[in-house]
Write a protein that holds these residues in place. Sequence first.
Motif, PDB file in Angstrom:
ATOM      1  N   LYS A  59       0.809  -1.253   0.093  1.00 34.74           N
ATOM      2  CA  LYS A  59       0.238   0.047   0.017  1.00 34.74           C
ATOM      3  C   LYS A  59       0.644   1.072  -0.082  1.00 34.74           C
ATOM      4  N   ILE A  60       2.131   1.335   0.840  1.00 42.08           N
ATOM      5  CA  ILE A  60       3.000   2.322   0.779  1.00 42.08           C
ATOM      6  C   ILE A  60       3.418   2.582  -0.740  1.00 42.08           C
ATOM      7  N   VAL A  61       4.007   1.389  -1.187  1.00 43.57           N
ATOM      8  CA  VAL A  61       4.721   1.410  -2.478  1.00 43.57           C
ATOM      9  C   VAL A  61       3.440   1.901  -3.391  1.00 43.57           C
ATOM     10  N   GLU A  62       2.426   1.428  -3.550  1.00 43.39           N
ATOM     11  CA  GLU A  62       1.145   2.190  -4.439  1.00 43.39           C
ATOM     12  C   GLU A  62       0.999   3.608  -4.208  1.00 43.39           C
ATOM     13  N   ALA A  63       0.756   4.052  -2.774  1.00 44.53           N
ATOM     14  CA  ALA A  63       0.609   5.264  -2.800  1.00 44.53           C
ATOM     15  C   ALA A  63       1.706   6.316  -3.310  1.00 44.53           C
ATOM     16  N   ARG A  64       2.968   5.909  -2.984  1.00 43.16           N
ATOM     17  CA  ARG A  64       4.150   6.740  -3.393  1.00 43.16           C
ATOM     18  C   ARG A  64       4.259   6.815  -5.060  1.00 43.16           C
ATOM     19  N   GLY A  65       3.700   5.533  -5.577  1.00 41.71           N
ATOM     20  CA  GLY A  65       3.680   5.395  -7.096  1.00 41.71           C
ATOM     21  C   GLY A  65       2.526   6.304  -7.560  1.00 41.71           C
ATOM     22  N   ASN A  66       1.681   6.742  -6.689  1.00 42.36           N
ATOM     23  CA  ASN A  66       0.717   7.583  -7.552  1.00 42.36           C
ATOM     24  C   ASN A  66       0.888   9.169  -7.307  1.00 42.36           C
ATOM     25  N   CYS A  67       1.916   9.268  -6.605  1.00 41.54           N
ATOM     26  CA  CYS A  67       2.193  10.644  -6.515  1.00 41.54           C
ATOM     27  C   CYS A  67       3.387  11.474  -7.531  1.00 41.54           C
ATOM     28  N   LYS A  68       3.117  12.549  -7.778  1.00 41.65           N
ATOM     29  CA  LYS A  68       4.053  13.096  -8.699  1.00 41.65           C
ATOM     30  C   LYS A  68       5.253  13.652  -8.066  1.00 41.65           C
ATOM     31  N   PRO A  69       6.462  13.869  -8.795  1.00 43.37           N
ATOM     32  CA  PRO A  69       7.807  14.309  -8.071  1.00 43.37           C
ATOM     33  C   PRO A  69       7.532  15.515  -7.187  1.00 43.37           C
ATOM     34  N   GLY A  70       7.939  15.752  -5.980  1.00 46.03           N
ATOM     35  CA  GLY A  70       7.794  16.761  -5.107  1.00 46.03           C
ATOM     36  C   GLY A  70       6.450  16.855  -4.276  1.00 46.03           C
ATOM     37  N   GLU A  71       5.508  15.784  -4.648  1.00 40.52           N
ATOM     38  CA  GLU A  71       4.337  16.006  -4.048  1.00 40.52           C
ATOM     39  C   GLU A  71       4.566  14.884  -2.779  1.00 40.52           C
ATOM     40  N   LYS A  72       3.773  15.383  -1.637  1.00 39.70           N
ATOM     41  CA  LYS A  72       4.032  14.682  -0.385  1.00 39.70           C
ATOM     42  C   LYS A  72       2.764  13.400  -0.684  1.00 39.70           C
ATOM     43  N   THR A  73       3.205  12.311   0.054  1.00 45.05           N
ATOM     44  CA  THR A  73       2.569  10.857  -0.148  1.00 45.05           C
ATOM     45  C   THR A  73       1.283  11.102   0.643  1.00 45.05           C
TER      46      THR A  73
END
Length: 77
Positions: A59-73
Motif C-alpha cells: 500500500k505504501i509503494v502504491e501510494a508513492r507510485g501515485n504521487c508526482k515528484p515533489g508531492e507529499k505521499t
Amino acid sequence: MKLLLSFFKAPPAVKLEIAPNVLAALMEKGELHATDFRCLDLGSKQIVWQMLLSLAMSKIVEARGNCKPGEKTRPAP
C-alpha cells in the motif's frame, strides 16, 4: 438449520483452518481484518504478521507510485 442450533448453546468462537493465500486475499480485499480473528499458535501468528507487513508495504509503494515528484505521499485508504 435454525432448529438444530436451538438445541445447542452457541460457542463463543468457531475454530477454522484457512490457507494463507485465501487469508491474504480476504485481507487484501478488506473483507477480513486482523481484529476479526486471533492466532492460536506462534507459527500462525508469524505468518499473519508477515502478511500484514507485506500488505502494508504494498500500500505504501502504491501510494508513492501515485504521487508526482515533489508531492507529499497521501495516506493509504
